[in-house]
Each structure stands twice: as structure tokens, then as C-alpha cells.
Design a protein around this motif. Structure first.
Motif, PDB file in Angstrom:
ATOM      1  N   LYS A  42       0.835  -1.209   0.000  1.00  0.00           N
ATOM      2  CA  LYS A  42       0.000   0.000   0.000  1.00  0.00           C
ATOM      3  C   LYS A  42       0.866   1.255   0.000  1.00  0.00           C
ATOM      4  O   LYS A  42       0.451   2.297  -0.536  1.00  0.00           O
ATOM      5  N   ALA A  43       2.073   1.156   0.574  1.00  0.00           N
ATOM      6  CA  ALA A  43       2.953   2.344   0.584  1.00  0.00           C
ATOM      7  C   ALA A  43       3.451   2.706  -0.816  1.00  0.00           C
ATOM      8  O   ALA A  43       3.878   3.853  -1.060  1.00  0.00           O
ATOM      9  N   THR A  44       3.398   1.720  -1.774  1.00  0.00           N
ATOM     10  CA  THR A  44       3.866   2.007  -3.151  1.00  0.00           C
ATOM     11  C   THR A  44       2.750   2.534  -4.045  1.00  0.00           C
ATOM     12  O   THR A  44       3.009   2.856  -5.219  1.00  0.00           O
ATOM     13  N   LEU A  45       1.540   2.614  -3.515  1.00  0.00           N
ATOM     14  CA  LEU A  45       0.421   3.038  -4.360  1.00  0.00           C
ATOM     15  C   LEU A  45       0.545   4.502  -4.795  1.00  0.00           C
ATOM     16  O   LEU A  45       0.050   4.893  -5.864  1.00  0.00           O
ATOM     17  N   GLY A  46       1.202   5.307  -3.958  1.00  0.00           N
ATOM     18  CA  GLY A  46       1.381   6.727  -4.343  1.00  0.00           C
ATOM     19  C   GLY A  46       2.219   6.869  -5.605  1.00  0.00           C
ATOM     20  O   GLY A  46       1.845   7.593  -6.555  1.00  0.00           O
ATOM     21  N   GLU A  47       3.350   6.160  -5.645  1.00  0.00           N
ATOM     22  CA  GLU A  47       4.211   6.196  -6.832  1.00  0.00           C
ATOM     23  C   GLU A  47       3.493   5.591  -8.033  1.00  0.00           C
ATOM     24  O   GLU A  47       3.633   6.080  -9.169  1.00  0.00           O
ATOM     25  N   ALA A  48       2.712   4.527  -7.783  1.00  0.00           N
ATOM     26  CA  ALA A  48       1.968   3.915  -8.884  1.00  0.00           C
ATOM     27  C   ALA A  48       0.939   4.887  -9.461  1.00  0.00           C
ATOM     28  O   ALA A  48       0.694   4.918 -10.680  1.00  0.00           O
ATOM     29  N   ASP A  49       0.329   5.664  -8.576  1.00  0.00           N
ATOM     30  CA  ASP A  49      -0.664   6.637  -9.067  1.00  0.00           C
ATOM     31  C   ASP A  49      -0.011   7.687  -9.958  1.00  0.00           C
ATOM     32  O   ASP A  49      -0.572   8.120 -10.985  1.00  0.00           O
ATOM     33  N   LYS A  50       1.209   8.087  -9.571  1.00  0.00           N
ATOM     34  CA  LYS A  50       1.938   9.054 -10.413  1.00  0.00           C
ATOM     35  C   LYS A  50       2.224   8.441 -11.783  1.00  0.00           C
ATOM     36  O   LYS A  50       2.080   9.097 -12.823  1.00  0.00           O
ATOM     37  N   GLU A  51       2.650   7.168 -11.795  1.00  0.00           N
ATOM     38  CA  GLU A  51       2.945   6.494 -13.060  1.00  0.00           C
ATOM     39  C   GLU A  51       1.678   6.377 -13.902  1.00  0.00           C
ATOM     40  O   GLU A  51       1.705   6.554 -15.128  1.00  0.00           O
ATOM     41  N   TYR A  52       0.551   6.053 -13.207  1.00  0.00           N
ATOM     42  CA  TYR A  52      -0.726   5.969 -13.935  1.00  0.00           C
ATOM     43  C   TYR A  52      -1.085   7.306 -14.578  1.00  0.00           C
ATOM     44  O   TYR A  52      -1.482   7.363 -15.759  1.00  0.00           O
ATOM     45  N   GLN A  53      -0.936   8.381 -13.824  1.00  0.00           N
ATOM     46  CA  GLN A  53      -1.262   9.713 -14.362  1.00  0.00           C
ATOM     47  C   GLN A  53      -0.357  10.060 -15.542  1.00  0.00           C
ATOM     48  O   GLN A  53      -0.803  10.659 -16.540  1.00  0.00           O
ATOM     49  N   SER A  54       0.916   9.651 -15.447  1.00  0.00           N
ATOM     50  CA  SER A  54       1.868   9.949 -16.531  1.00  0.00           C
ATOM     51  C   SER A  54       1.501   9.199 -17.807  1.00  0.00           C
ATOM     52  O   SER A  54       1.532   9.767 -18.913  1.00  0.00           O
ATOM     53  N   ILE A  55       1.167   7.897 -17.642  1.00  0.00           N
ATOM     54  CA  ILE A  55       0.808   7.086 -18.818  1.00  0.00           C
ATOM     55  C   ILE A  55      -0.474   7.600 -19.456  1.00  0.00           C
ATOM     56  O   ILE A  55      -0.581   7.727 -20.687  1.00  0.00           O
ATOM     57  N   VAL A  56      -1.463   7.905 -18.661  1.00  0.00           N
ATOM     58  CA  VAL A  56      -2.709   8.462 -19.195  1.00  0.00           C
ATOM     59  C   VAL A  56      -2.462   9.825 -19.859  1.00  0.00           C
ATOM     60  O   VAL A  56      -3.074  10.176 -20.873  1.00  0.00           O
ATOM     61  N   GLY A  57      -1.491  10.547 -19.308  1.00  0.00           N
ATOM     62  CA  GLY A  57      -1.136  11.839 -19.906  1.00  0.00           C
ATOM     63  C   GLY A  57      -0.597  11.676 -21.314  1.00  0.00           C
ATOM     64  O   GLY A  57      -0.815  12.540 -22.190  1.00  0.00           O
ATOM     65  N   LEU A  58       0.158  10.560 -21.571  1.00  0.00           N
ATOM     66  CA  LEU A  58       0.657  10.305 -22.912  1.00  0.00           C
ATOM     67  C   LEU A  58      -0.500  10.145 -23.897  1.00  0.00           C
ATOM     68  O   LEU A  58      -0.475  10.669 -25.022  1.00  0.00           O
ATOM     69  N   VAL A  59      -1.502   9.411 -23.481  1.00  0.00           N
ATOM     70  CA  VAL A  59      -2.670   9.213 -24.344  1.00  0.00           C
ATOM     71  C   VAL A  59      -3.371  10.551 -24.601  1.00  0.00           C
ATOM     72  O   VAL A  59      -3.838  10.843 -25.720  1.00  0.00           O
ATOM     73  N   GLN A  60      -3.435  11.353 -23.556  1.00  0.00           N
ATOM     74  CA  GLN A  60      -4.066  12.669 -23.712  1.00  0.00           C
ATOM     75  C   GLN A  60      -3.288  13.542 -24.712  1.00  0.00           C
ATOM     76  O   GLN A  60      -3.879  14.299 -25.489  1.00  0.00           O
ATOM     77  N   GLN A  61      -1.947  13.424 -24.685  1.00  0.00           N
ATOM     78  CA  GLN A  61      -1.144  14.176 -25.667  1.00  0.00           C
ATOM     79  C   GLN A  61      -1.441  13.704 -27.086  1.00  0.00           C
ATOM     80  O   GLN A  61      -1.564  14.515 -28.028  1.00  0.00           O
ATOM     81  N   VAL A  62      -1.551  12.375 -27.252  1.00  0.00           N
ATOM     82  CA  VAL A  62      -1.855  11.838 -28.588  1.00  0.00           C
ATOM     83  C   VAL A  62      -3.191  12.372 -29.067  1.00  0.00           C
ATOM     84  O   VAL A  62      -3.358  12.784 -30.234  1.00  0.00           O
ATOM     85  N   GLU A  63      -4.168  12.340 -28.191  1.00  0.00           N
ATOM     86  CA  GLU A  63      -5.487  12.838 -28.580  1.00  0.00           C
ATOM     87  C   GLU A  63      -5.442  14.323 -28.945  1.00  0.00           C
ATOM     88  O   GLU A  63      -6.120  14.780 -29.886  1.00  0.00           O
TER      89      GLU A  63
END
Length: 895
Positions: free
Chosen positions: A558-579
Motif C-alpha cells: 500500500k505504501a507504493t500506491l502513491g508512486e503507482a498513481d503518479k505512473e498511472y497519471q503519466s501514462i494516461v497523460g501520454l494518451v491525452q497528448q496523442v489525442e
């Protein structure tokens, strides 16, 4: 009046007769008539030996001359010379000489004076004659140490016992019908009354005349009774009948001697029969117990199961049923077996018989060894069952884990072979080709990430094989299918990459954003898949430490979920850039990512699923934590009870051992205390049952270790059984000591002295002495045992007596028996041979008919079945050898 007649028997011992000469009784005219006739006939039966007789009993004895003559005839002694004068004082002097002679034989005459006899007093004269009859005709009759009257009555009862129409209970009414007299004659001389069975109670006069005529004609017994008087009298005179019956007794005196011999034989045979019964019971109990152990061992030694958890649980329930229902009766049977064996050996020692040696393989030591082997098998069987349950539980868990991972992997590989075999890149444009290449690189990355999963599946399958899982065939088949497919995917991936690299030289452009998304989304997707697997992964724990480890690992995740959330936001951000770019520049197909099949929606869905699974995992772990806390409570409850019961059992064992040392009060006190302990132990059984319930709950909850106590249920069971066995054995030993003490007349002080000496040399308090300890004990008690060769021989002779079974030690019972054996009065083989010789009429052999005539039916048949045929030169058909039979009773027999 004669108030009491006191007489002396043949050994000079005075005894009181049961009867008093009651004046009132003599006033009965019928009784007086019967006594006058009977006593007159009795006197004449003796006076005729001197060539004389009397006609009137009160007149013919008045001058004292025939009275003195009668006493000389019946005693065989010579009285003082009588006075021949006819004056009154001469008669009184003669009567006094007769009375003095009677007094010299130990008879105290009260109220009978010479003057009354001289005066012809009928009552006093009859009383005097009755006193003479008692002293010289009846008193010497002795049957089993009873008084004369009781002995004569018992003799009549025994002799008439085979005759159903005769019931002798007294010396008046029982003889009225005459059948008792006829039965006495027929028993000893059946040839004199051959038609006895035709006699009837309805013809008393005929019966009486027949008996009196036969007795007078063939047995030289005069008619002392009148048949008509007996029949017409409501209650015939007892003294008259006793006087007449005593003549029968003396006539058949030779037969009485044979009866005495028969009694001795009956006594010896009865002891031997009882010993044989105890031996047969021991053999039966030993055979039954050993056979039960033999039948039980294969079941305990079997390690065959259907390899399923339910099957092993069923075996465990069967074992619990065995411990609760089937084994306790066998524990009691073993204790009874040891008790019977000790009692038998004690009785054999007391009856001067050799020690009993059980059949080969049925010694007490053999039974103890078999029992010890049974307990060892029980322990190993229970340990195997518990370990088998742990193994099968782990197998079940591994099988489910294998299926879960295999399902996920095969779901992932579905369609991958067709994709890798596709030639779609041949018709693609350059951007599409570059996209295909990047997509293939992303697939390789994904493929490499799945390598661990395949290895995990293979490792689980290998462990299932090593643990002998019951359905390894299907597991191996599926594992082989996955591995073969994995090899094909590797080959296809390499082939496609080579094809794309060949086409790459032609293709230049790639979409950086799609590539970046694919590269970052793939590992993040793998992480999500792994996280989802871990969050739904099944687990099994047995201790608080194990569940705490899982809780700690989950907290770290559970302590790693914060970093995972950042990675999730970054990956979704890539898709948003493509769009954004596709929207700005209206690039046809720009939203399609040529490098990966993953989309932002996939990542978002999996991320949302992971975030949802986290609290569910929290609940599962907390439930398991509560379960382990409950298991910990059960451990503490069992430990608290076991830590109370275990020391209690040990204290009881110490207390019983202390009593067994024999120095605390009398044997009866020790027996009472031991039985009190026995009652206390049975009353304490509820605590053991409570422990059994706690132990069952612990086992059903799969709790296998308990650090709060050193006691296990098995050690407590063994201690409990040992306590019961110790109490029963010590009770039996004390009872045997009481039997030995009472049979040999040992005082409590002597017993304490023997016990003190025994305990002094029993240094280890084991209840027995080794040979060197026993030798030291004998020396301390005054036995002279030299240190030379002769001393060793003497000591070995003593050891053969106290340790006939060569056990290597001496018990207190044997020690006590040896120290007191000189005071034992027991029968010998020579005495039994002499008794048989009497029954046989001094012949060296005996016939079956003689045994049946003199012995009770069961003991007669016992002798006939066991006696060897007589082989002497003077033997006749059916002759039996009673000498070898008597010797076998006291020798090394196999009875």
C-alpha cells in the motif's frame, strides 16, 4: 439331676457336650421306655462279651458288680477288685468305684450319687448309662473337627446324601420312617438290602424291622429300638436313636478312615483345580490380548490413504474412536492379567506347588513388550496422520494456485500464436510497419515479463509431483501444454522480429508518443496484473507470526500506491497528448496506437480494480488475524489445563510409589489408601476428558504447536494409563502380602522388619532387589553365605526358590515367602499317596469304581481322566496309577 457332663477326648482336651440331662425330659414315659430298652440292649451288646447280661437296668446295676464289669469291657482296662458282700455299704462302695473310674476318664458327674444307683433310681441310672455311652461310644466320633453329636449327624447326612428319599436333619423325626437306617446299611453293604429302591416312606414299620433284622443278623448290632414305639411316638427319643446309630458308625469305622483319606484328596484336588482354572484364565486372557494387539498393529502400521484430506481426516476420527472406545477395555484387561498372574504365583507358593510358567510367547514380559510396541505404533501413527494432513492441505492449496495462475497465463496467450504468425506487415505503410515493429518490441517486453509466471507454474507443478499429489497426471499435462506453447511463442516471436527488422530498413518513421505509451504502459500493465494476482492470491498460515508477515507485506504494498498513481497519471497523460495532437492536426488513424493493444481504458480499468481489491485484501487478512488469535487462545487454554493435570498425575505417581514402599501403617491401611487413590484417580477422569475435548478442538483448527506447555495429549494419556496400572499393581501386591501374612501367621512387626530390610537394600526404590542386593540383605538378616564356591552354590539354590522364572530380580512377595516358608504347613506328595493307598485298600493301584464311590463326582472324573494306567505286574484291567499322579501334582507338571 445331671446338670452338665464334661468329657475329655482322646487328646486330653476337654469339651462341653451340647446336651444337658434334663429331669423334665425323663418324665416322658415314652422316652423313658425307649431309653430303657435301648440302653439295656447296648449294655448287653458289651456284657455278652463277658458271658453275662442284664434284664432290668435299674435293678441289675444296684450292687455295682455288673456296672464295673461293663466299664472293664468297654474300656479294656481293669477296675479295682469289687467288694463281694451283699450289705448296702458294699454295694455303695462298688458303685463308687465305677463312678470314680468314669471320673478318671475326664467325666465330671454332678448330682449322680452311688446311693441313688443302689436305691434303683431309674432316672439317675439312665442318666449314668447315657454318660457312659457318650464317653465311650459317641465322643470319639470326629468329622471335620465338629462335636460328637454334630459329627455323627454330618456322617449320617453324607452317607445318605445319594438317597433322594432320605433327609437326615436330626436324631428323632428323620429316622421315624426307617429309610435312614436302611440307607446307612445299603451305602456300606448294598448286598444286604438289594431291593432298597422298592422301599417306601409309607411303610415305616416294615422299613424299621428290615433294618433292625439285617443289622442284628449280619452286622452283629442288637435291636436296641422298638419299631412300634418309634412309629407311635410323636417325637422319638434322641438319645436312644443316637446310641443305636453310633453302633452303625463303629461297625463301619473302616469306611470312615477311607472318608478321611478321601477328604484329604478332595482338598488337594480342589486346590489344584483352582490353580488350573487360574492358569487357563491367564492363558485365555493373554491369548486374547496378544491376538488383539496382533490384529491392531497392521492397522496402526498402515500408511495407505486415498491421498485426500477427507480420507486422512476420516482415519484421524477412527484413531480417536480407537483411543476412547477400543483401547480402555484392553488396558483393564492387561491390568487384570497381571493381577491374576501374581495371585496365581502367590497361591502356588502357599500350596507348595512349583511356580507357573506360561506358554512360550505368553510370559508377562512378552505381553509388556507387545504392549510397548503397540504404544510406539500409536505414537508414530498419530504423528503420521498429523503430518499427512499438513501435507495434503498444502497440496490442495498448491493445486488451486496452479489452476489460478494457469488460467491467467492461458488467457493471456490466447491468440498470440496467430498474431505472431500473421504476415500483416507485408501490406502496411511505413508508419504502420514501424508501428508493428514497436508493437512487437512491446510484446517481447510483455513476453519477458511473463517468463516469471511460466517458471512459477512449472515450479508449482514440480512441487505437486514431489508431494505426490493425487491428480498429477492432469497437472503435468497442463504444465507441458503451457511449456510447449511458451517455446512456440518464443520461436514465433524471434521469427517475427527478424522479419520486422528486415522490413525496418525500409521503414523510417515511428510515432514517439505511441511508442512511449506502449513502453510504459506494458510494464505498468504487467505490474497491475501482478498486483491483482497478489491481492487475490490465496494463502495458508498456522501462527501469528505468519499472518503478521502477510499484514506487513500488504502495508508495504500500500505504501507504493502513491508512486503507482503518479505512473498511472503519466501514462494516461501520454494518451491525452496523442489525442490533443490528433485533434490539432486531424491525423487519420492517429488515435490508434500501432505499438500496443493496450489502451488508456484498459489501464484505467485495471487501476480501478487494483484500488478496489486493496480494502478487500485488508478484510481477508484481518479475518485470518482473528482466526489465529482464536487459535492462540485455544493453545493457552489447553496449556493451562495440561500444566495442572500433568503435575497432578506426577504427584499421584509419587504418592503411590511411597505407599508401595510398605512402611506407612499396616497392610490393611496401605490397601485402604491405595483404593482411596484409585477412587480419586477415577474421580479426576473428568479433567482428562476436558483435555481431550480441548485437544480435539485444537486439532480440528489445524493447530500443531503449543509453546505454552511441555505436555502433549499423548504424554498425558501415557501418564494417566501408567498411574492406573501402578495403582492396580500395588493393590494386587498388598493383597498378596496380606494373603501371605495371614496364611503364615506373620505379625505386623515382623512384616515391618522384613519390609525395612528389603527397602534398605532397594536403593533405587524400584520395588525389587538385584541378586547382589538380595545377597547383602540375607547377610544382614543373619544368613551365613560364605564367599567361597559353596557359598555361591547355597546362594544360587536360594535364588532358584525366590526367582523360579529367572527374571534377574527378587520381588518383596518372594522375599517374604522365603523368610517365612519354614512355618508353612502344607500337604506333600507322600501324604496324598498315603491317602490314595487307603482308598485303594493298600493296593499299588486304584480302580475307577473306588474313586467314584469315595470322591465327589467331579473330582473322581478329574482323577480318572488324568491318571495313567497302572503298568505293574499285579495290575488288572482299568487299574490306575495313583502314585505318578500324586507326584505330578507337586512336580514340574504342565497343568
Amino acid at each position: 439331676m445331671v446338670e452338665m457332663t464334661t468329657m475329655m477326648d482322646a487328646n486330653g482336651v476337654y469339651m462341653e457336650q451340647e446336651e444337658e440331662w434334663e429331669r423334665e425330659g425323663l418324665l416322658d414315659p415314652a422316652w423313658e421306655k425307649q431309653q430303657r430298652k435301648t440302653f439295656t440292649a447296648w449294655c448287653n451288646s458289651h456284657l455278652r462279651k463277658a458271658g453275662t447280661g442284664i434284664d432290668n437296668i435299674e435293678d441289675d446295676f444296684r450292687n455295682g458288680l455288673k456296672l464295673m464289669l461293663l466299664l472293664e469291657v468297654i474300656s479294656g482296662e481293669t477296675l479295682p477288685k469289687p467288694d463281694r458282700g451283699k450289705m448296702r455299704f458294699h454295694k455303695i462302695a462298688n458303685v463308687n468305684k465305677a463312678l470314680d473310674f468314669i471320673a478318671s476318664k475326664g467325666v465330671k458327674l454332678v448330682s449322680i450319687g452311688a446311693e441313688e444307683i443302689v436305691d434303683g433310681n431309674t432316672k439317675m441310672t439312665l442318666g449314668m448309662i447315657w454318660t457312659i455311652i457318650l464317653r465311650f461310644a459317641i465322643q470319639d466320633i470326629s468329622v471335620e473337627e465338629m462335636t460328637a453329636k454334630e459329627g455323627l449327624l454330618l456322617w449320617c447326612q453324607r452317607k445318605t446324601a445319594p438317597y433322594k428319599n432320605v433327609n437326615v436333619q436330626n436324631f428323632h423325626l428323620s429316622f421315624k420312617d426307617g429309610l435312614a437306617f436302611c440307607a446307612l446299611i445299603h451305602r456300606h453293604r448294598p448286598d444286604l438290602i438289594p431291593n432298597y429302591n422298592q422301599l417306601s416312606k409309607d411303610n415305616p414299620l416294615e422299613n424299621l424291622n428290615l433294618a433292625f433284622d439285617v443289622a442284628e443278623k449280619y452286622l452283629d448290632i442288637p435291636r436296641m429300638l422298638d419299631p412300634e414305639d418309634l412309629c407311635n411316638s410323636a417325637m422319638p427319643d434322641e438319645r436312644a436313636i443316637m446310641t443305636y446309630v453310633s453302633s452303625y458308625y463303629h461297625c463301619f469305622a473302616g469306611k470312615i478312615k477311607a472318608e478321611t483319606a478321601a477328604n484329604r484328596i478332595c482338598k488337594v484336588l480342589k486346590v489344584n483345580q483352582e490353580n488350573e482354572r487360574l492358569m487357563e484364565e491367564y492363558e485365555r486372557l493373554a491369548s486374547d490380548l496378544l491376538e488383539w494387539i496382533k490384529r491392531t498393529l497392521p492397522w496402526l502400521e498402515s500408511r495407505q490413504t486415498d491421498n485426500s484430506l477427507a480420507g486422512v481426516q476420516k482415519k484421524l476420527d477412527e484413531y480417536r474412536q480407537y483411543r476412547r472406545k477400543h483401547k480402555p477395555p484392553r488396558v483393564e484387561q492387561k491390568a487384570k492379567l497381571e493381577t491374576n498372574f501374581n495371585t496365581l504365583q502367590t497361591k502356588l507358593r502357599l500350596s507348595n506347588r512349583p511356580a507357573y510358567m506360561p506358554t512360550e510367547g505368553k510370559m508377562v514380559s512378552d505381553i509388556a513388550n507387545a504392549w510397548k510396541g503397540l504404544e510406539g505404533c500409536e505414537k508414530s501413527f498419530e504423528e503420521w496422520l498429523l503430518s499427512e494432513m499438513m501435507r495434503l492441505e498444502r497440496l490442495d492449496h498448491l493445486a488451486q494456485k496452479f489452476k489460478h495462475k494457469s488460467d491467467i497465463h492461458q488467457g493471456w496467450t490466447q491468440g498470440k500464436e496467430e498474431m505472431l504468425s500473421s504476415q500483416d506487415f507485408r501490406s502496411c505503410r511505413l508508419p504502420e510497419l514501424k508501428a508493428l515493429k514497436k508493437k512487437h518490441e512491446a510484446f517481447e517486453s510483455d513476453l519477458a515479463a511473463h517468463q516469471d509466471r511460466v517458471e512459477q507454474i512449472a515450479a508449482i507443478a514440480q512441487e505437486l509431483n514431489a508431494l505426490d499429489y493425487h491428480d498429477t497426471a492432469s497437472v503435468n499435462a497442463r504444465c507441458q501444454l503451457i511449456c510447449d506453447q511458451w517455446d512456440r511463442l518464443g520461436s514465433l516471436t524471434q521469427s517475427r522480429r527478424q522479419a520486422l527488422e528486415e522490413a525496418e530498413r525500409v521503414l523510417e518513421k515511428i510515432d514517439q508518443l505511441h511508442l512511449e505509451f506502449a513502453k510504459r504502459a506494458a510494464p505498468f500493465n504487467n505490474w497491475l496484473d501482478g498486483a491483482r494476482e497478489d491481492l487475490v492470491d490465496m494463502f495458508i498460515v498456522h501462527t501469528m507470526e505468519e499472518i503478521q508477515g502477510l499484514l506487513d507485506a500488504h502495508e508495504q504494498f500500500k505504501a507504493t500506491l502513491g508512486e503507482a498513481d503518479k505512473e498511472y497519471q503519466s501514462i494516461v497523460g501520454l494518451v491525452q497528448q496523442v489525442e490533443s495532437i490528433a485533434g490539432q492536426h486531424s491525423i487519420p488513424g492517429g488515435l490508434d496506437n500501432p505499438y500496443t493493444s493496450l489502451t488508456a481504458k484498459d489501464i484505467t480499468s485495471k487501476w480501478a480494480e487494483v484500488r478496489q481489491l486493496v480494502p478487500q485484501r485488508d478484510g481477508t487478512l484481518q479475518a485470518e488475524l482473528r482466526k489465529q488469535q482464536n487459535n492462540e487462545l485455544m493453545r493457552r487454554q489447553f496449556a493451562e489445563k495440561a500444566n495442572s493435570v500433568g503435575p497432578w498425575i506426577e504427584r499421584q505417581m509419587d504418592a503411590v510409589a511411597s505407599i508401595a514402599m510398605g512402611m506407612q501403617g499396616s497392610l490393611e491401611d496401605q490397601l485402604v489408601r491405595l483404593k482411596e487413590y484409585e477412587q480419586n484417580v477415577y474421580a479426576y477422569k473428568s479433567h482428562m476428558e476436558e483435555l481431550e475435548k480441548l485437544n480435539q478442538g485444537i486439532q480440528e483448527s489445524m493447530v500443531f504447536e503449543n509453546r505454552y506447555t511441555q505436555y502433549t495429549m499423548e504424554t498425558l494419556r501415557v501418564g494417566w494409563e501408567q498411574l492406573l496400572t501402578s495403582i492396580n499393581r500395588n493393590i494386587n501386591e498388598v493383597e498378596n502380602q496380606i494373603l501371605t501374612r495371614d496364611s503364615k501367621g506373620i505379625t505386623q512387626e515382623q512384616l515391618n522388619e522384613f519390609r525395612s530390610s528389603f527397602n534398605h537394600f532397594d536403593k533405587n526404590r524400584v520395588g525389587h532387589l538385584k541378586p547382589d542386593e538380595y545377597k547383602s540383605c540375607l547377610v544382614s538378616l543373619g544368613y551365613s553365605l560364605g564367599k567361597d564356591k559353596q557359598g555361591d552354590i547355597d546362594f544360587q539354590r536360594i535364588m532358584a526358590i525366590v526367582d523360579p522364572n529367572n527374571s534377574g530380580y527378587v520381588l518383596f512377595d518372594a522375599f517374604l515367602d522365603f523368610m517365612t516358608r519354614e512355618s508353612t504347613d502344607s500337604d506333600t506328595a507322600e501324604q496324598v499317596i498315603d491317602s490314595f493307598r487307603i482308598l485303594a485298600g493298600d493296593k499299588p493301584y486304584i480302580l475307577p469304581d473306588e474313586l467314584r464311590r469315595e470322591l465327589p463326582p467331579d473330582q473322581a472324573e478329574y482323577c480318572i481322566q488324568r491318571m495313567q494306567p497302572y503298568k505293574g505286574p499285579d495290575g488288572i484291567p482299568e487299574a490306575l496309577d495313583y502314585m505318578s499322579f500324586s507326584t505330578a501334582l507337586y512336580g514340574e507338571s504342565d497343568l
